[in-house]
Scaffold this motif. Structure first.
Motif, PDB file in Angstrom:
ATOM      1  N   ASP A  75       0.962  -1.393   0.048  1.00  0.00           N
ATOM      2  CA  ASP A  75      -0.150   0.074   0.070  1.00  0.00           C
ATOM      3  C   ASP A  75       0.889   1.253  -0.063  1.00  0.00           C
ATOM      4  N   TYR A  76       2.063   1.169   0.756  1.00  0.00           N
ATOM      5  CA  TYR A  76       2.827   2.438   0.802  1.00  0.00           C
ATOM      6  C   TYR A  76       3.474   2.443  -0.525  1.00  0.00           C
ATOM      7  N   ALA A  77       3.941   1.534  -1.361  1.00  0.00           N
ATOM      8  CA  ALA A  77       4.420   1.549  -2.496  1.00  0.00           C
ATOM      9  C   ALA A  77       3.432   2.151  -3.312  1.00  0.00           C
ATOM     10  N   ARG A  78       2.406   1.699  -3.350  1.00  0.00           N
ATOM     11  CA  ARG A  78       1.267   2.393  -4.412  1.00  0.00           C
ATOM     12  C   ARG A  78       1.139   4.033  -4.105  1.00  0.00           C
ATOM     13  N   ALA A 102       7.532 -12.061  -0.369  1.00  0.00           N
ATOM     14  CA  ALA A 102       7.292 -11.573  -1.928  1.00  0.00           C
ATOM     15  C   ALA A 102       6.008 -12.261  -2.636  1.00  0.00           C
ATOM     16  N   THR A 103       5.755 -13.415  -1.966  1.00  0.00           N
ATOM     17  CA  THR A 103       4.340 -14.261  -2.625  1.00  0.00           C
ATOM     18  C   THR A 103       3.161 -13.607  -1.897  1.00  0.00           C
ATOM     19  N   LEU A 108      -1.551  -9.860  -2.540  1.00  0.00           N
ATOM     20  CA  LEU A 108      -2.028  -8.708  -2.146  1.00  0.00           C
ATOM     21  C   LEU A 108      -1.985  -7.847  -3.241  1.00  0.00           C
ATOM     22  N   ALA A 109      -1.406  -7.512  -3.932  1.00  0.00           N
ATOM     23  CA  ALA A 109      -1.058  -6.476  -4.897  1.00  0.00           C
ATOM     24  C   ALA A 109      -0.129  -7.090  -6.266  1.00  0.00           C
TER      25      ALA A 109
END
Ligand code: ADP
Length: 158
Positions: A75-78, A102-103, A108-109
């Motif tokens: 979410d933070y990356a987005r 990572a999986t 999630l995204a």
């Protein structure tokens, strides 16, 4: 423009992290080091102290910045408009944990991609905990962390 984040604890930043940052900065247009705050894991340094140390050692890179992040990493990356997460792999011991992370993030995204960079051999044994442990016994950490971080660690364990 390819924007990547490099999330982690950075408690504190080591030469191993710095090497990953340098290589990521070579590959991507912009790299944001994100100190993910973790309420469950109280660190040695505060988020602000970690950020100060990162800020100090990334000055030489024009396309690298640092922030304190909250919530889910994806979410933070987005929220920053980044679709790449950089992670470092040192040895097989990192592999299982990093694969899990990572999986989970992929589920999630699916639009956010994890990219692994392999540690330089000379840093493949190095972690923030190793540096802290040596510093706590007043050992020489010159080879493990930048000078600014070394001073902060020495102050912490004085
Ligand atoms: P976290 O608590 O999220 O694992 P760290 O600050 O310990 O945070 O590490 C952030 C990322 O940097 C992780 O992907 C970790 O594997 C990687 N990393 C840590 N130390 C090194 C090193 N010496 N060389 C390469 N990558 C590293």
């Amino acid at each position: 423009m390819q924007k990547a984040i490099y999330p982690g604890s950075f408690d504190p930043i080591t030469y191993g992290h710095l090497d990953i940052i340098e290589r990521a900065a070579d590959v991507f247009d912009e790299v944001v080091v994100v100190i993910m705050s973790n309420d469950e894991k109280k660190g040695t340094f505060t988020n602000e102290e970690r950020m100060d140390m990162v800020q100090h050692v990334i000055k030489k890179f024009k396309n690298v910045s640092v922030q304190i992040g909250h919530g889910l990493t994806v979410d933070y990356a987005r929220s920053l408009g980044a679709n790449i997460l950089i992670r470092g792999i040192r040895a097989v011991t990192d592999y299982e944990y990093e694969m899990q992370l990572a999986t989970a993030n992929m589920v999630l995204a699916p639009d956010v991609h994890t990219v692994f960079l392999v540690a330089k051999p000379e840093y493949s044994f190095l972690s923030s905990s190793t540096a802290k442990s040596i510093a706590s016994y007043k050992g020489d950490i010159t080879a493990f962390v930048p000078n600014y971080v070394k001073k902060k660690l020495e102050e912490k364990y004085r």
